[in-house]
Design a protein around this motif. Structure first.
Motif, PDB file in Angstrom:
ATOM      1  N   SER A  56      -3.262 -65.896  -9.323  1.00 20.82           N
ATOM      2  CA  SER A  56      -4.260 -65.886  -8.246  1.00 20.82           C
ATOM      3  C   SER A  56      -4.443 -67.299  -7.731  1.00 20.82           C
ATOM      4  O   SER A  56      -4.392 -68.264  -8.498  1.00 20.82           O
ATOM      5  N   THR A  57      -4.680 -67.425  -6.448  1.00 22.79           N
ATOM      6  CA  THR A  57      -5.150 -68.696  -5.882  1.00 22.79           C
ATOM      7  C   THR A  57      -6.561 -68.483  -5.332  1.00 22.79           C
ATOM      8  O   THR A  57      -7.536 -69.054  -5.815  1.00 22.79           O
ATOM      9  N   THR A  59      -8.749 -65.798  -5.154  1.00 23.84           N
ATOM     10  CA  THR A  59      -9.842 -65.079  -5.818  1.00 23.84           C
ATOM     11  C   THR A  59     -10.475 -65.960  -6.899  1.00 23.84           C
ATOM     12  O   THR A  59     -11.693 -66.117  -6.948  1.00 23.84           O
ATOM     13  N   PRO A 268      -4.680 -60.298   3.291  1.00 19.60           N
ATOM     14  CA  PRO A 268      -5.414 -60.792   2.114  1.00 19.60           C
ATOM     15  C   PRO A 268      -4.783 -62.059   1.527  1.00 19.60           C
ATOM     16  O   PRO A 268      -5.426 -62.773   0.764  1.00 19.60           O
TER      17      PRO A 268
HETATM   18  N1   CP Z   1      -6.181 -62.080  -1.852  1.00 19.78           N
HETATM   19  C1   CP Z   1      -5.993 -62.410  -3.140  1.00 19.78           C
HETATM   20  O1   CP Z   1      -6.362 -61.663  -4.071  1.00 19.78           O
HETATM   21  O2   CP Z   1      -5.395 -63.613  -3.317  1.00 19.78           O
HETATM   22  P1   CP Z   1      -5.015 -64.243  -4.717  1.00 19.78           P
HETATM   23  O3   CP Z   1      -4.031 -63.311  -5.382  1.00 19.78           O
HETATM   24  O4   CP Z   1      -4.452 -65.598  -4.424  1.00 19.78           O
HETATM   25  O5   CP Z   1      -6.278 -64.315  -5.544  1.00 19.78           O
END
Ligand code: CP
Length: 311
Positions: A56-57, A59, A268
């Motif tokens: 993840s970045t 979230t 997203p």
């Molecule tokens: N949109 C989203 O969940 O991005 P990440 O996977 O970077 O958290």
């Protein structure tokens, strides 16, 4: 919200229209306040634990930034290989430790239902930050906030086109649960092999929300919102199928200007090729604002779960 999980956020299904309008309202108040000051220090005595067992970045960083902007503190465990899960500790025992150290936790896990398991076994509020191909309810809330900010959900019946991996795109699954409370027309554009799972069609039918499924990108013509998703490579067991679909749709400036010049383009993120960088500096592209809105909505959600009001 469902009584049993009233102090956790596990699925977008748990919200009714009043809950949603309240979250939009508080998020908007937070966005306005943060334009005037750096912090809203209401949570000085609180600790958020972020447990991210999938990459993840946005979230994780936005949850952590949200807690910092609220004056709280953050502890984090990222990647199974760096936690004692790698030594064979169970998720249950890991969660008992989190309950001992923090007041609230956000968890991302590859297994669908992992956050429900967490909420069933610990007493602090649990936030589902993405569970496999299941749901991503806080993403759906920030998506709803973004749609409402740029195209009011109340003033007109919005035409929203979802494009890409509709089968595995958990952000779409969660957003469907929220949009069913508002007047809108939905179009799902994907190859049939990665189309909308039956349970979401049933959900839309039971709320009399009209929707169309098609493989042809031209069905997005005239949309108010284009919601594009990445083909989720990590969910495919057969790599050949992923290779076949990975570049199925590419949304670029030319397509948007010709087909739906007033549409906002959402994603997203992370994106690969499906949204061209030639859109980035157009007024249609709202995906970076969308990611920023995650800060405001997650601040609102943390406050709500800890029963702290913002004046
Ligand atoms: N949109 C989203 O969940 O991005 P990440 O996977 O970077 O958290």
């Amino acid at each position: 919200m469902h009584k049993r999980f009233s102090n956790s956020i596990l699925s977008a299904k748990q919200f009714n229209k009043n809950n949603l309008l309240e979250i939009l309202d508080v998020s908007e108040k937070i966005e306005r306040t943060l334009k005037k000051q750096k912090e809203i220090p209401l949570l000085k005595e609180y600790i958020l634990a972020t447990l991210f067992f999938e990459p993840s970045t946005r979230t994780r960083l936005s949850f952590e930034a949200a807690m910092h902007r609220l004056g709280g503190k953050v502890i984090t465990s990222v990647g199974m290989q760096f936690s004692s899960l790698a030594k064979g500790e169970t998720l249950f025992d890991t969660l008992k430790m989190v309950e001992a150290y923090a007041d609230i936790c956000a968890i991302r896990h590859p297994v669908e239902g992992a956050s429900v398991l967490a909420a069933e076994n610990i007493s602090i509020p649990v936030i589902n930050a993405g569970d496999g191909a299941g749901e991503h309810p806080t993403q759906a809330l920030l998506d709803l906030y973004t749609i409402n900010k740029h195209k009011s959900l109340i003033e007109k019946k919005l035409k929203i086109a979802f494009i890409g991996d509709i089968r595995y795109g958990r952000t779409i699954h969660s957003l469907i649960h929220l949009l069913k409370h508002f007047e809108c027309e939905l179009t799902f554009i994907s190859p049939s092999e990665i189309s909308l799972p039956e349970k979401y069609k049933n959900e839309l039918n039971s709320h009399s929300i009209s929707f169309l499924e098609n493989e042809n990108l031209n069905k997005a013509k005239g949309a108010d919102v284009l919601y594009v998703t990445r083909i989720q490579e990590e969910r495919f067991t057969d790599r050949k199928i992923y290779e076949k679909f990975k570049d199925a749709y590419i949304i670029d400036k030319d397509f948007v200007f010709k087909s739906c010049p007033k549409a906002i383009v959402m994603h997203p993120l992370p994106r690969l090729n499906e949204v061209s960088t030639n859109l980035d500096d157009t007024p249609n592209a709202v995906y970076f604002d969308q990611a920023k809105n995650g800060l405001y909505t997650r601040m609102a959600l943390i406050l709500k779960l800890l029963n702290i009001n913002i004046e």
